[in-house]
Write a protein that holds these residues in place. Structure first.
Motif, mmCIF file in Angstrom:
data_model
loop_
_atom_site.group_PDB
_atom_site.id
_atom_site.type_symbol
_atom_site.label_atom_id
_atom_site.label_comp_id
_atom_site.label_asym_id
_atom_site.label_seq_id
_atom_site.Cartn_x
_atom_site.Cartn_y
_atom_site.Cartn_z
ATOM 1 N N PRO A 115 -16.964 4.146 -0.313
ATOM 2 C CA PRO A 115 -17.206 5.330 0.528
ATOM 3 C C PRO A 115 -16.119 6.401 0.377
ATOM 4 O O PRO A 115 -16.366 7.566 0.699
ATOM 5 N N LEU A 116 -14.956 6.012 -0.111
ATOM 6 C CA LEU A 116 -13.858 6.972 -0.275
ATOM 7 C C LEU A 116 -14.057 7.848 -1.501
ATOM 8 O O LEU A 116 -13.466 8.928 -1.598
ATOM 9 N N ARG A 117 -14.887 7.370 -2.413
ATOM 10 C CA ARG A 117 -15.104 8.091 -3.682
ATOM 11 C C ARG A 117 -15.613 9.510 -3.443
ATOM 12 O O ARG A 117 -15.200 10.453 -4.126
ATOM 13 N N GLU A 118 -16.497 9.676 -2.472
ATOM 14 C CA GLU A 118 -17.066 10.994 -2.171
ATOM 15 C C GLU A 118 -15.983 12.002 -1.795
ATOM 16 O O GLU A 118 -16.064 13.179 -2.153
ATOM 17 N N ALA A 119 -14.963 11.539 -1.091
ATOM 18 C CA ALA A 119 -13.908 12.427 -0.612
ATOM 19 C C ALA A 119 -13.003 12.923 -1.730
ATOM 20 O O ALA A 119 -12.199 13.841 -1.519
ATOM 21 N N LEU A 120 -13.147 12.356 -2.922
ATOM 22 C CA LEU A 120 -12.266 12.718 -4.033
ATOM 23 C C LEU A 120 -12.920 13.672 -5.028
ATOM 24 O O LEU A 120 -12.257 14.126 -5.962
ATOM 25 N N THR B 30 -4.271 1.516 1.074
ATOM 26 C CA THR B 30 -3.796 2.155 -0.149
ATOM 27 C C THR B 30 -4.445 1.549 -1.383
ATOM 28 O O THR B 30 -4.768 2.264 -2.341
ATOM 29 N N ARG B 31 -4.660 0.256 -1.385
ATOM 30 C CA ARG B 31 -5.349 -0.360 -2.527
ATOM 31 C C ARG B 31 -6.748 0.238 -2.693
ATOM 32 O O ARG B 31 -7.200 0.484 -3.819
ATOM 33 N N SER B 32 -7.431 0.479 -1.579
ATOM 34 C CA SER B 32 -8.765 1.092 -1.655
ATOM 35 C C SER B 32 -8.681 2.515 -2.184
ATOM 36 O O SER B 32 -9.505 2.937 -3.003
ATOM 37 N N MET B 33 -7.692 3.266 -1.713
ATOM 38 C CA MET B 33 -7.505 4.639 -2.204
ATOM 39 C C MET B 33 -7.263 4.655 -3.704
ATOM 40 O O MET B 33 -7.840 5.468 -4.444
ATOM 41 N N LEU B 34 -6.398 3.766 -4.169
ATOM 42 C CA LEU B 34 -6.064 3.727 -5.596
ATOM 43 C C LEU B 34 -7.289 3.384 -6.447
ATOM 44 O O LEU B 34 -7.488 3.965 -7.521
ATOM 45 N N THR B 35 -8.099 2.458 -5.963
ATOM 46 C CA THR B 35 -9.322 2.103 -6.691
ATOM 47 C C THR B 35 -10.279 3.287 -6.744
ATOM 48 O O THR B 35 -10.866 3.591 -7.791
ATOM 49 N N ALA B 36 -10.414 3.984 -5.616
ATOM 50 C CA ALA B 36 -11.297 5.154 -5.569
ATOM 51 C C ALA B 36 -10.765 6.265 -6.457
ATOM 52 O O ALA B 36 -11.548 6.967 -7.133
ATOM 53 N N MET B 37 -9.466 6.451 -6.472
ATOM 54 C CA MET B 37 -8.864 7.487 -7.317
ATOM 55 C C MET B 37 -9.107 7.210 -8.792
ATOM 56 O O MET B 37 -9.425 8.117 -9.567
ATOM 57 N N GLU B 38 -8.961 5.959 -9.185
ATOM 58 C CA GLU B 38 -9.199 5.604 -10.585
ATOM 59 C C GLU B 38 -10.643 5.900 -10.975
ATOM 60 O O GLU B 38 -10.912 6.445 -12.060
ATOM 61 N N ALA B 39 -11.566 5.569 -10.087
ATOM 62 C CA ALA B 39 -12.982 5.815 -10.373
ATOM 63 C C ALA B 39 -13.286 7.302 -10.464
ATOM 64 O O ALA B 39 -14.138 7.730 -11.244
ATOM 65 N N SER C 75 2.560 0.107 -9.458
ATOM 66 C CA SER C 75 1.882 -0.557 -10.575
ATOM 67 C C SER C 75 0.573 0.125 -10.947
ATOM 68 O O SER C 75 -0.123 -0.318 -11.868
ATOM 69 N N SER C 76 0.231 1.199 -10.250
ATOM 70 C CA SER C 76 -1.024 1.903 -10.518
ATOM 71 C C SER C 76 -0.877 2.874 -11.682
ATOM 72 O O SER C 76 0.231 3.135 -12.167
ATOM 73 N N ALA C 77 -1.999 3.437 -12.094
ATOM 74 C CA ALA C 77 -2.000 4.413 -13.187
ATOM 75 C C ALA C 77 -1.839 5.839 -12.676
ATOM 76 O O ALA C 77 -1.964 6.790 -13.447
ATOM 77 N N THR C 78 -1.544 6.003 -11.393
ATOM 78 C CA THR C 78 -1.415 7.336 -10.824
ATOM 79 C C THR C 78 -0.062 7.955 -11.149
ATOM 80 O O THR C 78 0.892 7.263 -11.509
ATOM 81 N N ASP C 79 0.013 9.263 -10.990
ATOM 82 C CA ASP C 79 1.288 9.984 -11.024
ATOM 83 C C ASP C 79 1.767 10.055 -9.573
ATOM 84 O O ASP C 79 1.451 10.987 -8.841
ATOM 85 N N TRP C 80 2.508 9.049 -9.167
ATOM 86 C CA TRP C 80 2.790 8.859 -7.753
ATOM 87 C C TRP C 80 4.160 9.392 -7.330
ATOM 88 O O TRP C 80 5.076 9.495 -8.136
ATOM 89 N N THR C 81 4.246 9.690 -6.049
ATOM 90 C CA THR C 81 5.517 9.943 -5.374
ATOM 91 C C THR C 81 5.444 9.253 -4.022
ATOM 92 O O THR C 81 4.460 9.401 -3.300
ATOM 93 N N ILE C 82 6.472 8.504 -3.683
ATOM 94 C CA ILE C 82 6.563 7.842 -2.387
ATOM 95 C C ILE C 82 7.661 8.520 -1.584
ATOM 96 O O ILE C 82 8.805 8.592 -2.030
ATOM 97 N N VAL C 83 7.309 9.032 -0.415
ATOM 98 C CA VAL C 83 8.270 9.721 0.451
ATOM 99 C C VAL C 83 8.746 8.754 1.526
ATOM 100 O O VAL C 83 7.931 8.154 2.227
ATOM 101 N N ARG C 84 10.075 8.610 1.642
ATOM 102 C CA ARG C 84 10.661 7.631 2.565
ATOM 103 C C ARG C 84 11.494 8.319 3.645
ATOM 104 O O ARG C 84 12.681 8.578 3.461
#
Length: 212
Positions: free
Chosen positions: A57-62, A87-96, A149-158
């Protein structure tokens, strides 16, 4: 730029949505069907989902998005592994969907302790904080591991302790590290940084410490 925002009803995510719209971006806000969300804007699209556990369902939002910003996290110690699971769901949707840029919020205690940090903070304050919220930080560590470990171009803000003070646009950052004697920051300024790093290649595949 079109930005998809997860956790759009939260303290940080809400600021991301409003600041992104003010900056002229197009925004897709992902909110739970049970949540109240009253922001209206010509450049805002709202996608309502039952939850964030299922990537389909997250795929539509991307669709058409350039980047994803996640303000998702546990609101309390009893919420369980909200950040890692969502986040795991987001990453899967982003890859798709073929969306690569991802910015997520974590927490300062997950970063390295600065070499010039005070003895009290190194030996007392940091260990106490980690012990008090051990379950929350364990969830965030799993989340960070999934992102890294994902294929995204990530940034983590702490960020450190959050408050609801107004946006200043002035704060300290450390790419790849933790801000020395960084005790607090507003949710509005964390949102400001999360938007700012989208166009900063130096922050790709890096955690960024932030504080006043």
């Amino acid at each position: 730029m079109r930005i998809t925002v997860f956790g759009a009803t939260g303290g940080i995510g809400g600021h991301v949505v409003r600041q992104a719209l003010d900056a002229g971006h197009k925004v897709t806000a992902v909110v739970r069907k049970s949540s109240s969300f009253e922001v209206e804007h010509p450049s805002l699209e709202v996608v309502r989902v039952a939850g964030l556990d299922d990537p389909e369902p997250l795929r539509e939002a991307l669709d058409g998005s350039t980047a994803v910003i996640s303000g998702v996290g546990a609101r309390g110690r009893k919420d369980g592994p909200v950040a890692s699971r969502s986040t795991r769901s987001m990453l899967t949707a982003m890859e798709a969907a073929g969306v690569r840029r991802f910015v997520a919020v974590s927490a300062a205690p997950l970063g390295p302790i600065p070499a010039d940090e005070s003895f009290l903070n190194r030996r007392v304050v940091y260990p106490m904080i980690n012990a008090f919220a051990a379950d929350v930080y364990a969830d965030l560590r799993l989340m960070e591991a999934a992102i890294m470990s994902s294929a995204t171009d990530w940034t983590i803000v702490r960020p450190p302790k959050l408050n609801n003070k107004a946006l200043t646009g002035h704060y300290r950052t450390v790419v790849g590290g933790t801000v020395t004697k960084g005790y607090f920051i507003s949710r509005a300024d964390v949102a400001h940084l999360m938007l700012a790093v989208l166009d900063d290649p130096a922050t790709i595949d890096q955690p960024v410490g932030v504080s006043y």
